[in-house]
Design a protein around this motif. Structure first.
Motif, short mmCIF file in Angstrom:
data_model
loop_
_atom_site.label_atom_id
_atom_site.label_comp_id
_atom_site.label_asym_id
_atom_site.label_seq_id
_atom_site.Cartn_x
_atom_site.Cartn_y
_atom_site.Cartn_z
N GLY A 135 113.72 39.95 65.64
CA GLY A 135 115.11 40.21 65.86
C GLY A 135 115.26 40.05 67.20
O GLY A 135 116.21 39.79 67.53
N GLY A 136 114.41 40.60 68.04
CA GLY A 136 114.70 40.27 69.74
C GLY A 136 115.66 41.05 70.22
O GLY A 136 115.73 41.01 71.61
N HIS A 137 116.43 41.83 69.65
CA HIS A 137 117.46 42.47 70.67
C HIS A 137 117.43 44.18 70.31
O HIS A 137 118.47 44.65 70.77
CB HIS A 137 118.78 41.83 69.98
CG HIS A 137 118.93 40.57 70.56
ND1 HIS A 137 118.33 39.67 69.85
CD2 HIS A 137 119.70 40.01 71.66
CE1 HIS A 137 118.48 38.32 70.38
NE2 HIS A 137 119.31 38.52 71.43
N SER A 138 116.27 44.51 69.65
CA SER A 138 116.38 46.06 69.37
C SER A 138 117.51 46.71 68.78
O SER A 138 117.99 47.97 69.03
CB SER A 138 115.93 46.67 70.91
OG SER A 138 114.81 46.22 71.52
N ASP A 139 118.03 45.89 67.68
CA ASP A 139 119.27 46.46 67.06
C ASP A 139 118.93 46.37 65.64
O ASP A 139 119.98 46.77 64.85
CB ASP A 139 120.57 45.75 67.49
CG ASP A 139 120.23 44.30 67.27
OD1 ASP A 139 119.19 43.83 66.84
OD2 ASP A 139 121.47 43.35 67.71
N VAL A 140 117.84 46.10 65.23
CA VAL A 140 117.60 45.93 63.92
C VAL A 140 116.05 46.68 63.49
O VAL A 140 115.15 46.23 64.19
CB VAL A 140 117.63 44.68 63.27
CG1 VAL A 140 117.27 44.66 61.68
CG2 VAL A 140 118.91 43.95 63.54
N VAL A 141 115.96 47.11 62.45
CA VAL A 141 114.49 47.50 62.10
C VAL A 141 114.33 46.68 60.63
O VAL A 141 115.15 46.70 59.80
CB VAL A 141 114.51 49.05 61.57
CG1 VAL A 141 113.04 49.36 60.96
CG2 VAL A 141 114.45 49.75 62.70
N MET A 142 113.19 45.86 60.59
CA MET A 142 113.27 44.92 59.65
C MET A 142 111.52 44.66 59.51
O MET A 142 111.05 44.47 60.39
CB MET A 142 113.94 43.75 59.67
CG MET A 142 113.97 42.93 58.48
SD MET A 142 114.99 41.57 58.29
CE MET A 142 116.82 41.85 58.26
N GLY A 143 111.09 44.22 58.33
CA GLY A 143 109.95 43.63 58.44
C GLY A 143 109.80 42.49 57.68
O GLY A 143 110.68 41.92 56.85
N ALA A 144 108.72 41.52 57.47
CA ALA A 144 108.71 40.46 56.47
C ALA A 144 107.15 40.01 56.11
O ALA A 144 106.17 40.46 57.00
CB ALA A 144 109.17 39.25 57.38
N LEU A 145 107.11 39.32 55.20
CA LEU A 145 105.74 38.78 54.65
C LEU A 145 105.94 37.31 54.59
O LEU A 145 106.98 36.80 54.11
CB LEU A 145 105.15 39.31 53.35
CG LEU A 145 104.89 40.79 53.39
CD1 LEU A 145 104.46 41.28 52.01
CD2 LEU A 145 103.94 41.10 54.32
N MET A 146 105.12 36.29 54.93
CA MET A 146 105.34 35.00 54.92
C MET A 146 103.70 34.56 54.03
O MET A 146 102.84 35.13 54.49
CB MET A 146 105.31 34.18 56.22
CG MET A 146 106.85 34.60 56.91
SD MET A 146 106.81 35.98 57.63
CE MET A 146 107.74 35.78 59.08
N ILE A 170 98.27 36.07 54.00
CA ILE A 170 99.58 36.58 54.35
C ILE A 170 99.59 36.73 55.64
O ILE A 170 98.91 37.41 56.56
CB ILE A 170 99.50 37.77 53.60
CG1 ILE A 170 99.26 37.81 51.75
CG2 ILE A 170 100.98 38.40 53.85
CD1 ILE A 170 99.08 38.95 51.11
N VAL A 171 100.98 36.67 56.19
CA VAL A 171 101.52 37.00 57.54
C VAL A 171 102.31 38.04 57.49
O VAL A 171 103.50 38.27 56.75
CB VAL A 171 101.88 35.93 58.33
CG1 VAL A 171 102.55 36.42 59.69
CG2 VAL A 171 100.98 34.66 58.43
N MET A 172 102.07 39.15 58.23
CA MET A 172 103.01 40.22 58.12
C MET A 172 103.92 40.41 59.77
O MET A 172 103.09 40.07 60.55
CB MET A 172 102.28 41.43 58.03
CG MET A 172 103.29 42.85 57.86
SD MET A 172 102.85 43.69 59.51
CE MET A 172 104.56 44.64 59.47
#
Ligand SMILES: *Cc1c(COP(=O)(O)O)cnc(C)c1O
Length: 379
Positions: free
Chosen positions: A198-209, A188-190
């Protein structure tokens, strides 16, 4: 397909109803059913949403994974992984983790009967000493935060596989542009998508791959049942941010190298942590598993107490004093009072997170302006 092409195109087709090139923001919570169960694969947006689905396909492609799951924050993604476990299970984790990861492990999941071993993973053989029949998960962060230690993912993956233990890697600091843990044997990659993805400091988000279909089904069940899934607007913003990930990362790496070289011989700098230096203790592993060394750099200030460190941290003009990292703008962070405040002092001291430590997230501004700002702030 190569990385930059995937960043721009993966998971995204022209919209079938209008031909729109950009994935629409499907701002809907629910979907029409012709008769009960007769729908187009979408029922309710906690579980599935077309904008989020496009993003998840793109995120999976960037990590060379089959499946992607987006969460409403990086912590939401970590929370879902931990919910794979049951009371009595044990976890081996690095001792130099993101403060929020340490906090959710020790303050939330240890109350549910899960036992954590926080260990130095710079020598993978050390991990073996903590493996027993209860060990169900190994949690790696590399480069570590904030002291930029490197963990040999492939070597730990061999131990995990031999003992039937899941291996999860928090790949936030490297980003998929620099490192792909699944290719090195991780399950699992987190990601904290909030940062480079996101790269622009305008979103909070996470992901799993991940690649394993059964594991994906178990994680999707948790994602839908517990509900920490992001909305379509945020999904759109990240899809847009991803389109320049490869360009941004090249610039972060180039500026990172120049800032690191400038700071290395600066009279005010006592220690510098950046895996690109040949005298970094894990430089060879970094070279083996990463494509470049990134724009995250930590330094300790020579002879500076807490007050002097605060003074310097507050005297930048281009760098902003703020938590977080990975955006186009340069940030400076004081881990002891900011990101790592939730880790007890004794634990912080063990891994070198001292009062005089500052962490830099080098952005993609013009390098001359960044170096001038460092010069004046450290003068
Ligand atoms: C920020 C961060 C997290 C947590 O992610 P959020 O999006 O803030 O919830 C986890 N790990 C690392 C390395 C981080 O930098």
């Amino acid at each position: 397909m190569k990385f930059g092409t995937k960043a721009i195109h993966a998971g995204q087709e022209p919209d079938p109803s209008t031909g729109a090139i950009m994935t629409p923001i499907y701002q809907t919570s629910t979907y029409w059913q012709k008769s009960p169960g007769d729908n187009k694969g979408f029922e309710y947006s906690r579980g599935t949403n077309p904008t989020r689905k496009a993003l998840e396909s793109c995120l999976a492609a960037l990590e060379n994974a089959k499946f992607g799951l987006a969460f409403s924050s990086g912590m939401g993604a970590t929370d879902a992984v931990m919910k794979l476990l049951a009371p009595g299970d044990e976890v081996i984790a690095g001792n130099d983790l993101y403060g929020g990861s340490y906090r959710i492990f020790t303050k939330i999941f240890s109350n549910y009967g899960i036992k954590f071993h926080f260990i130095d993973m710079s020598d993978p053989n050390h991990v073996k000493n903590y493996v027993n029949d209860q060990t169900k998960l190994i949690w790696i962060e590399t480069p570590t935060n904030p002291t930029m230690q490197i963990v040999d993912i492939a070597a730990v993956a061999v131990i995990a596989k031999a003992n039937d233990i899941l291996l999860a890697v928090d790949n936030t600091f490297a980003s998929p542009y620099l490192q792909n843990p699944i290719d090195l044997g991780a399950d699992i990659v987190m990601h904290s998508v909030t940062k480079y993805l996101g790269g622009h400091s305008d979103v909070v988000m996470g992901a799993l791959m991940l690649n394993d279909e059964d594991l994906y089904k178990r994680l999707w069940f948790i994602y839908n049942a517990c509900g920490a899934t992001p909305g379509p607007m945020d999904s759109f913003l990240v899809l847009r941010g991803l389109k320049t990930l490869h360009l941004r990362m090249r610039a972060h790496c180039e500026n990172g190298r120049k800032v690191a070289e400038f700071l290395k011989n600066h009279p005010k700098v006592e220690k510098i942590y950046w895996p690109g230096f040949t005298d970094h203790p894990n430089h060879d592993i970094a070279k083996k598993q990463m494509r470049d060394f990134g724009g995250m750099i930590s330094i300790t200030l020579k002879g500076a107490d807490l007050q002097e460190t605060y003074r310097i941290a507050s005297s930048f003009n281009v760098f902003s004093l703020a938590e977080s990292l990975g955006g186009v703008e340069s940030l400076i962070n004081h881990p002891v009072s900011m990101t790592h405040g939730s880790i007890p002092k004794a634990e912080r001291d063990k891994v070198g997170v001292t009062d005089n430590l500052l962490r830099l997230s080098v952005g993609v501004e013009d390098i001359e302006d960044l170096l001038d700002d460092l010069k004046q702030a450290l003068s």
